[in-house]
Design an enzyme around this catalytic site. Structure first.
Site, PDB file in Angstrom:
ATOM      1  N   LYS A 208       0.834  -1.214   0.000  1.00 16.48           N
ATOM      2  CA  LYS A 208       0.000   0.000   0.000  1.00 16.48           C
ATOM      3  C   LYS A 208       0.867   1.261   0.000  1.00 16.48           C
ATOM      4  O   LYS A 208       0.662   2.157  -0.808  1.00 16.48           O
ATOM      5  CB  LYS A 208      -0.930   0.026   1.234  1.00 16.48           C
TER       6      LYS A 208
ATOM      7  N   ARG B 153      -9.710   0.423   8.485  1.00 17.79           N
ATOM      8  CA  ARG B 153      -9.257  -0.947   8.734  1.00 17.79           C
ATOM      9  C   ARG B 153     -10.326  -1.771   9.441  1.00 17.79           C
ATOM     10  O   ARG B 153     -10.083  -2.946   9.728  1.00 17.79           O
ATOM     11  CB  ARG B 153      -8.009  -0.902   9.619  1.00 17.79           C
TER      12      ARG B 153
ATOM     13  N   ARG C 159      11.622  -5.633   5.167  1.00 18.51           N
ATOM     14  CA  ARG C 159      11.248  -4.215   5.036  1.00 18.51           C
ATOM     15  C   ARG C 159      12.177  -3.336   5.871  1.00 18.51           C
ATOM     16  O   ARG C 159      12.511  -3.652   7.001  1.00 18.51           O
ATOM     17  CB  ARG C 159       9.795  -4.002   5.474  1.00 18.51           C
TER      18      ARG C 159
ATOM     19  N   ARG D 207      11.065  -1.777  11.540  1.00 24.09           N
ATOM     20  CA  ARG D 207       9.944  -1.457  12.430  1.00 24.09           C
ATOM     21  C   ARG D 207       9.806  -2.557  13.477  1.00 24.09           C
ATOM     22  O   ARG D 207       9.892  -3.730  13.158  1.00 24.09           O
ATOM     23  CB  ARG D 207       8.647  -1.351  11.616  1.00 24.09           C
TER      24      ARG D 207
ATOM     25  N   ARG E 234      -0.454  -9.584  13.341  1.00 19.10           N
ATOM     26  CA  ARG E 234      -1.029  -8.557  12.455  1.00 19.10           C
ATOM     27  C   ARG E 234      -1.824  -9.186  11.323  1.00 19.10           C
ATOM     28  O   ARG E 234      -2.850  -8.656  10.909  1.00 19.10           O
ATOM     29  CB  ARG E 234       0.082  -7.670  11.897  1.00 19.10           C
TER      30      ARG E 234
HETATM   31  P1  ADP Z   1       2.187  -1.807   3.244  1.00 21.47           P
HETATM   32  O1  ADP Z   1       2.191  -0.302   3.211  1.00 21.47           O
HETATM   33  O2  ADP Z   1       0.983  -2.405   2.577  1.00 21.47           O
HETATM   34  O3  ADP Z   1       2.425  -2.360   4.604  1.00 21.47           O
HETATM   35  P2  ADP Z   1       4.790  -1.616   1.902  1.00 21.47           P
HETATM   36  O4  ADP Z   1       4.547  -0.718   0.748  1.00 21.47           O
HETATM   37  O5  ADP Z   1       5.492  -1.077   3.076  1.00 21.47           O
HETATM   38  O6  ADP Z   1       3.401  -2.307   2.349  1.00 21.47           O
HETATM   39  O7  ADP Z   1       5.558  -2.907   1.362  1.00 21.47           O
HETATM   40  C1  ADP Z   1       5.989  -3.937   2.247  1.00 21.47           C
HETATM   41  C2  ADP Z   1       7.395  -4.401   1.863  1.00 21.47           C
HETATM   42  O8  ADP Z   1       7.367  -5.094   0.610  1.00 21.47           O
HETATM   43  C3  ADP Z   1       8.396  -3.268   1.699  1.00 21.47           C
HETATM   44  O9  ADP Z   1       9.648  -3.719   2.131  1.00 21.47           O
HETATM   45  C4  ADP Z   1       8.390  -3.012   0.180  1.00 21.47           C
HETATM   46  O10 ADP Z   1       9.622  -2.474  -0.277  1.00 21.47           O
HETATM   47  C5  ADP Z   1       8.152  -4.409  -0.374  1.00 21.47           C
HETATM   48  N1  ADP Z   1       7.347  -4.427  -1.599  1.00 21.47           N
HETATM   49  C6  ADP Z   1       6.382  -3.554  -2.000  1.00 21.47           C
HETATM   50  N2  ADP Z   1       5.843  -3.930  -3.184  1.00 21.47           N
HETATM   51  C7  ADP Z   1       6.472  -5.080  -3.540  1.00 21.47           C
HETATM   52  C8  ADP Z   1       6.363  -5.981  -4.673  1.00 21.47           C
HETATM   53  N3  ADP Z   1       5.497  -5.765  -5.661  1.00 21.47           N
HETATM   54  N4  ADP Z   1       7.178  -7.063  -4.699  1.00 21.47           N
HETATM   55  C9  ADP Z   1       8.057  -7.289  -3.701  1.00 21.47           C
HETATM   56  N5  ADP Z   1       8.215  -6.504  -2.626  1.00 21.47           N
HETATM   57  C10 ADP Z   1       7.434  -5.408  -2.534  1.00 21.47           C
HETATM   58  P1  ADP Z   2       1.030  -1.955   7.650  1.00 20.52           P
HETATM   59  O1  ADP Z   2       2.394  -2.057   7.128  1.00 20.52           O
HETATM   60  O2  ADP Z   2       0.585  -3.077   8.514  1.00 20.52           O
HETATM   61  O3  ADP Z   2       0.018  -1.660   6.627  1.00 20.52           O
HETATM   62  P2  ADP Z   2       0.659   0.566   9.093  1.00 20.52           P
HETATM   63  O4  ADP Z   2       1.840   1.424   9.150  1.00 20.52           O
HETATM   64  O5  ADP Z   2      -0.464   0.943   8.213  1.00 20.52           O
HETATM   65  O6  ADP Z   2       1.171  -0.870   8.769  1.00 20.52           O
HETATM   66  O7  ADP Z   2       0.063   0.366  10.564  1.00 20.52           O
HETATM   67  C1  ADP Z   2       0.878   0.003  11.632  1.00 20.52           C
HETATM   68  C2  ADP Z   2       0.041  -0.132  12.887  1.00 20.52           C
HETATM   69  O8  ADP Z   2      -0.583   1.121  13.198  1.00 20.52           O
HETATM   70  C3  ADP Z   2      -1.103  -1.127  12.830  1.00 20.52           C
HETATM   71  O9  ADP Z   2      -0.702  -2.449  13.096  1.00 20.52           O
HETATM   72  C4  ADP Z   2      -2.036  -0.573  13.912  1.00 20.52           C
HETATM   73  O10 ADP Z   2      -1.576  -0.887  15.212  1.00 20.52           O
HETATM   74  C5  ADP Z   2      -1.886   0.940  13.719  1.00 20.52           C
HETATM   75  N1  ADP Z   2      -2.858   1.457  12.737  1.00 20.52           N
HETATM   76  C6  ADP Z   2      -2.604   2.063  11.548  1.00 20.52           C
HETATM   77  N2  ADP Z   2      -3.726   2.396  10.910  1.00 20.52           N
HETATM   78  C7  ADP Z   2      -4.749   1.997  11.713  1.00 20.52           C
HETATM   79  C8  ADP Z   2      -6.167   2.049  11.612  1.00 20.52           C
HETATM   80  N3  ADP Z   2      -6.792   2.576  10.549  1.00 20.52           N
HETATM   81  N4  ADP Z   2      -6.889   1.527  12.644  1.00 20.52           N
HETATM   82  C9  ADP Z   2      -6.304   0.999  13.720  1.00 20.52           C
HETATM   83  N5  ADP Z   2      -4.977   0.914  13.872  1.00 20.52           N
HETATM   84  C10 ADP Z   2      -4.192   1.406  12.887  1.00 20.52           C
END
Ligand code: ADP
Ligand code: ADP
Ligand code: ZN
Length: 210
Positions: free
Chosen positions: A13, A88, A123, A156, A167
């Site tokens: 995302k 979420r 990551r 993280r 998660r």
């Molecule tokens: P989210 O915001 O949904 O938690 P991230 O954008 O942080 O996800 O992506 C999670 C991890 O996967 C990061 O380390 C990112 O660099 C990697 N990543 C993102 N897109 C891809 C992909 N298409 N293939 C492989 N790795 C990816």
């Molecule tokens: P991810 O890589 O899992 O998509 P985020 O950075 O979006 O991670 O979220 C990290 C953490 O922050 C979640 O596991 C949760 O504890 C909190 N969080 C983020 N967005 C929300 C939301 N919309 N509702 C509840 N908790 C949230």
């Protein structure tokens, strides 16, 4: 355009949001980034959120809803935005509606749990600007430093393997039902999230018709 990015933790995302933002010139609103910044600054919201975040649980709805309400009232949101990590839960989605916000499209990035586990173990995030990298799939061109701002790259705390399993469970139980919720409204677009980042971006742009 008002867009929601849906998907499991690690689905990509944040990575895709960054690219969509640039193309559409609208802000990326990440509740995770806002909460982490609050934690770092030691604000009451940050303190309230810490134990939930560390345990891989969701921060209570009322806390995140207040955060999002304040953020969306800022001037840069007037032409639209990308919600990354919000809503979420169903109550969060209902809160958006109660605020009178009409979402145009929901992009659901689907990735299986095994791939998620691999991605989150590699990551790395910049502790200064929040940019996201992966040690193998998407490395920083500046090595151990962020290639955007020269900040330090860190792991993280909630990306530790034990927490990732919690998660994922939270995601399946509380967030996945949003797929049905938005499908019923006719605005859900499902995208396969495995493959090259640029290919996935192309599919996202196609779904957004941009
Ligand atoms: P989210 O915001 O949904 O938690 P991230 O954008 O942080 O996800 O992506 C999670 C991890 O996967 C990061 O380390 C990112 O660099 C990697 N990543 C993102 N897109 C891809 C992909 N298409 N293939 C492989 N790795 C990816
Ligand atoms: P991810 O890589 O899992 O998509 P985020 O950075 O979006 O991670 O979220 C990290 C953490 O922050 C979640 O596991 C949760 O504890 C909190 N969080 C983020 N967005 C929300 C939301 N919309 N509702 C509840 N908790 C949230
Ligand atoms: Zn940076």
């Amino acid at each position: 355009m008002k867009i929601i990015l849906l998907g499991a933790p690690g689905a990509g995302k944040g990575t895709q949001a960054e690219l969509i933002c640039k193309k559409l010139n609208i802000p990326q609103i990440s509740t995770g980034n806002i909460i982490r910044a609050a934690l770092k600054a030691g604000t009451p919201v940050g303190l309230k959120a810490k134990s939930f975040m560390d345990a891989g649980k969701l921060v209570p709805d009322e806390v995140v809803i207040e955060i999002i309400q304040e953020r969306l009232a800022e001037a840069d949101c007037k032409n639209g935005y990308i919600l990354d990590g919000f809503p979420r839960t169903i109550p969060q989605a209902e809160a958006l509606e109660k605020m009178g916000i009409a979402i145009d499209k929901v992009i659901d990035i689907v990735v299986d749990d095994a791939e998620i586990t691999e991605r989150l173990s590699g990551r790395r995030v910049c502790d200064k600007c929040g940019a996201t990298f992966h040690i193998k799939n998407n490395p920083s061109t500046a090595g151990e430093k962020c290639d955007k701002c020269d900040g330090n790259l860190i792991i993280r705390k909630d990306d530790m393997p034990e927490t990732v399993q919690d998660r994922l469970k939270t995601y399946h139980e509380q967030t996945e039902p949003l797929e049905g919720y938005y499908n019923n409204k006719g605005i859900l677009h499902t995208i396969v999230g495995k493959g090259d980042i640029s290919d996935i971006t192309a599919h996202v742009f196609k779904a957004l018709e941009v």
